[in-house]
Design a protein around this motif. Structure first.
Motif, mmCIF file in Angstrom:
data_model
loop_
_atom_site.group_PDB
_atom_site.id
_atom_site.type_symbol
_atom_site.label_atom_id
_atom_site.label_comp_id
_atom_site.label_asym_id
_atom_site.label_seq_id
_atom_site.Cartn_x
_atom_site.Cartn_y
_atom_site.Cartn_z
ATOM 1 N N SER A 64 -4.062 12.142 -6.759
ATOM 2 C CA SER A 64 -4.327 10.923 -7.524
ATOM 3 C C SER A 64 -5.721 10.416 -7.189
ATOM 4 C CB SER A 64 -3.300 9.842 -7.186
ATOM 5 O OG SER A 64 -2.005 10.284 -7.533
ATOM 6 N N LEU A 65 -6.480 10.086 -8.218
ATOM 7 C CA LEU A 65 -7.837 9.576 -8.068
ATOM 8 C C LEU A 65 -7.948 8.239 -8.782
ATOM 9 C CD1 LEU A 65 -9.433 12.948 -9.138
ATOM 10 C CD2 LEU A 65 -9.267 12.152 -6.786
ATOM 11 N N VAL A 66 -8.622 7.292 -8.149
ATOM 12 C CA VAL A 66 -8.830 5.985 -8.768
ATOM 13 C C VAL A 66 -10.143 6.042 -9.548
ATOM 14 C CG1 VAL A 66 -9.167 3.520 -8.341
ATOM 15 C CG2 VAL A 66 -7.578 4.824 -6.914
ATOM 16 N N ARG A 67 -10.095 5.592 -10.808
ATOM 17 C CA ARG A 67 -11.284 5.597 -11.667
ATOM 18 C C ARG A 67 -12.105 4.333 -11.423
ATOM 19 N NH1 ARG A 67 -9.013 6.433 -17.493
ATOM 20 N NH2 ARG A 67 -11.224 6.576 -17.934
ATOM 21 N N GLN A 68 -13.444 4.461 -11.493
ATOM 22 C CA GLN A 68 -14.326 3.310 -11.293
ATOM 23 C C GLN A 68 -14.077 2.220 -12.328
ATOM 24 O OE1 GLN A 68 -18.325 4.878 -11.293
ATOM 25 N NE2 GLN A 68 -18.291 5.196 -9.074
ATOM 26 N N GLU A 69 -13.779 2.620 -13.561
ATOM 27 C CA GLU A 69 -13.551 1.652 -14.634
ATOM 28 C C GLU A 69 -12.117 1.119 -14.663
ATOM 29 O OE1 GLU A 69 -13.126 5.809 -16.206
ATOM 30 O OE2 GLU A 69 -14.715 4.799 -15.132
ATOM 31 N N GLY A 70 -11.349 1.494 -13.654
ATOM 32 C CA GLY A 70 -9.962 1.031 -13.579
ATOM 33 C C GLY A 70 -9.001 2.144 -13.952
ATOM 34 N N GLY A 71 -7.799 1.989 -13.527
ATOM 35 C CA GLY A 71 -6.785 3.009 -13.786
ATOM 36 C C GLY A 71 -6.917 4.166 -12.811
#
Length: 89
Positions: A47-54
């Motif tokens: 799982s990776l967290v996106r900079q723009e959210g989500g």
């Protein structure tokens, strides 16, 4: 009771077919050892967290060990069961 008996007989036949195919491919070993060899492969999720959210989740099978690859080949199964799944949330 009849359903339980049917499933038991079906499972026994299934195991015998698998063992016959493995024996024809020169793979010997007890059913316990075969289950142990097959049991090492897993499906994992990163799982990776996106900079723009989500987040992004990637799910795939681990690489099969050489002995497991031999079993898969004898049974006509792809060594990386399941497809790579990518989910964006």
């Amino acid at each position: 009771m009849d359903g339980h008996l049917f499933i038991t007989v079906l499972a026994h036949q299934f195991v015998q077919v698998i063992r016959t195919q493995l024996k024809q491919a020169g793979i010997q070993g007890s059913w316990t050892q075969i289950k142990k060899t097959v049991g090492v492969q897993q499906r994992v999720t990163s799982s990776l967290v996106r900079q723009e959210g989500g987040s992004i989740h990637i799910r795939k099978a681990t690489t099969a060990e050489p002995e497991l690859k031999k079993i898969y080949q004898a049974l006509g199964i792809h060594p990386a069961p399941g497809e790579v799944k990518k989910m964006v949330s």
